[in-house]
Scaffold this motif. Structure first.
Motif, short mmCIF file in Angstrom:
data_model
loop_
_atom_site.label_atom_id
_atom_site.label_comp_id
_atom_site.label_asym_id
_atom_site.label_seq_id
_atom_site.Cartn_x
_atom_site.Cartn_y
_atom_site.Cartn_z
N CYS A 256 13.22 9.51 62.34
CA CYS A 256 12.12 9.94 61.47
C CYS A 256 12.56 10.00 60.01
O CYS A 256 11.81 9.61 59.11
N LEU A 257 13.79 10.48 59.78
CA LEU A 257 14.30 10.53 58.41
C LEU A 257 14.46 9.13 57.83
O LEU A 257 14.17 8.90 56.65
N ASN A 258 14.93 8.19 58.66
CA ASN A 258 15.08 6.81 58.18
C ASN A 258 13.73 6.17 57.85
O ASN A 258 13.65 5.31 56.96
N LEU A 259 12.68 6.59 58.56
CA LEU A 259 11.37 5.99 58.35
C LEU A 259 10.62 6.60 57.18
O LEU A 259 9.90 5.90 56.44
N PHE A 260 10.77 7.92 56.99
CA PHE A 260 9.90 8.62 56.04
C PHE A 260 10.62 9.17 54.82
O PHE A 260 9.96 9.63 53.88
N VAL A 261 11.96 9.17 54.83
CA VAL A 261 12.71 9.67 53.69
C VAL A 261 13.30 8.48 52.94
O VAL A 261 13.78 7.52 53.58
N PRO A 262 13.26 8.46 51.61
CA PRO A 262 13.82 7.33 50.85
C PRO A 262 15.26 7.04 51.22
O PRO A 262 16.04 7.95 51.52
N THR B 80 23.77 15.65 60.42
CA THR B 80 24.86 15.28 61.33
C THR B 80 26.08 16.18 61.12
O THR B 80 26.71 16.62 62.09
N ILE B 81 26.41 16.46 59.87
CA ILE B 81 27.54 17.35 59.59
C ILE B 81 27.25 18.75 60.13
O ILE B 81 28.13 19.39 60.74
N GLY B 82 26.03 19.23 59.94
CA GLY B 82 25.66 20.54 60.47
C GLY B 82 25.74 20.58 61.99
O GLY B 82 26.20 21.57 62.58
N PHE B 83 25.32 19.49 62.64
CA PHE B 83 25.39 19.41 64.11
C PHE B 83 26.85 19.43 64.59
O PHE B 83 27.17 20.10 65.57
N THR B 84 27.72 18.72 63.87
CA THR B 84 29.14 18.70 64.23
C THR B 84 29.76 20.09 64.09
O THR B 84 30.50 20.55 64.97
N LEU B 85 29.47 20.76 62.98
CA LEU B 85 30.00 22.12 62.78
C LEU B 85 29.42 23.08 63.80
O LEU B 85 30.12 24.02 64.25
N PHE B 86 28.18 22.87 64.19
CA PHE B 86 27.56 23.70 65.23
C PHE B 86 28.31 23.56 66.56
O PHE B 86 28.56 24.55 67.25
N VAL C 90 18.87 13.83 72.14
CA VAL C 90 17.62 13.08 71.97
C VAL C 90 16.86 13.59 70.75
O VAL C 90 16.31 12.81 69.95
N LEU C 91 16.83 14.91 70.56
CA LEU C 91 16.17 15.49 69.39
C LEU C 91 16.86 15.06 68.10
O LEU C 91 16.20 14.77 67.09
#
Length: 270
Positions: free
Chosen positions: A261-267, A48-54, A253-254
């Motif tokens: 996906c991160l919430n489902l598969f990443v701790p 999210t931070i990377g997207f904001t800086l982008f 959307v992406l």
């Protein structure tokens, strides 16, 4: 400190973000804010931070302006972090007197600090890249279904935009009044909390008078230009969706899919 507040300011440009439809930017800003509170792991925050800086990079907004907009909220971040560290329950790492700091409290403090920073930085893009008149049109179009309930959509959109537009003006006016009062010998920095609060009275009274005077002048100017609300009004620029807007929706959307996906598969962060 007052000069560092950049809420409501517009940064002119011709980037893809500037050219996007205001309705697109309003909707995506709302989705972005909701998404911040759904993230549950560190990778999601990095993304999210990377997207904001982008987005800031595409809009070509100077880094100085980003840091300037975040500087006034540092006291809020510190206060929020302290509350979370001391009052979030968990296995204590450090304990003294009646206070204890837990690992969960530290993680919560970090999470809330990142969320607040992203919230301010992300939502500021909307006002940095959108003209006030375009913002008014966007809000009015999005709230148009409420007209069937006889809701004053145009008036509400106009009031919101005017309030946002006059934030920088009122901040500048406050700074001028404070400088004038200090030049007359007013002391606003010494003493206890009650004394400092009393010292603000000579600032608040002229500020309210100035705000009411500006509101009256604005009302007279609008009446002189035969403004009677939104009925029958035409617009110089009609809002139309373009390829840029569809591209923005696809990117969002992406991002949402990636966060899910991160919430489902990443701790989890906790």
């Amino acid at each position: 400190m007052l000069k560092d507040i950049t809420i409501g300011q517009y940064f002119p440009g011709n980037s893809v973000v500037h050219r996007a439809d205001p309705r697109t930017k309003i909707i995506l800003t709302f989705v972005y804010i909701v998404l911040l509170f759904l993230i549950d792991n560190p990778i999601g925050y990095v993304l999210t931070i990377g997207f904001t800086l982008f987005l800031y990079g595409i809009a070509r907004i100077p880094v100085k302006m980003i840091l300037k907009s975040l500087k006034p909220i540092i006291p809020i971040l510190i206060f929020t972090a302290i509350l979370n560290m001391f009052f979030v329950s968990g296995d204590p790492l450090v304990k003294f007197w009646i206070f204890s700091i837990s690992g969960k409290g530290i993680k919560t403090a970090i999470t809330m600090a990142i969320r607040i920073l992203c919230l301010i930085a992300g939502s500021s893009i909307l006002t940095y890249t959108t003209l006030p008149i375009s913002l008014t049109d966007g809000i009015e179009h999005l709230l148009r279904p409420l007209k069937k309930l006889h809701f004053p959509v145009h008036e509400l959109a106009m009031m919101m935009t005017i309030a946002l537009r006059f934030i920088p003006t009122l901040i500048e006016e406050t700074d001028k009044i404070m400088c004038a009062q200090k030049a007359r010998g007013a002391d606003m920095e010494s003493g206890n909390l009650l004394q400092r609060a009393k010292a603000l009275i000579p600032i608040l009274i002229p500020l309210f008078i100035s705000a009411f005077r500006r509101a009256e002048e604005l009302a007279m100017a609008m009446e002189a230009r035969c403004y009677h609300g939104g009925e029958g009004r035409t617009r110089l620029k009609q809002l139309k969706y373009s390829k840029v807007d569809f591209g923005c929706y696809i990117i969002m959307v992406l991002l949402i899919a990636a966060i899910i996906c991160l919430n489902l598969f990443v701790p989890s962060f906790f």
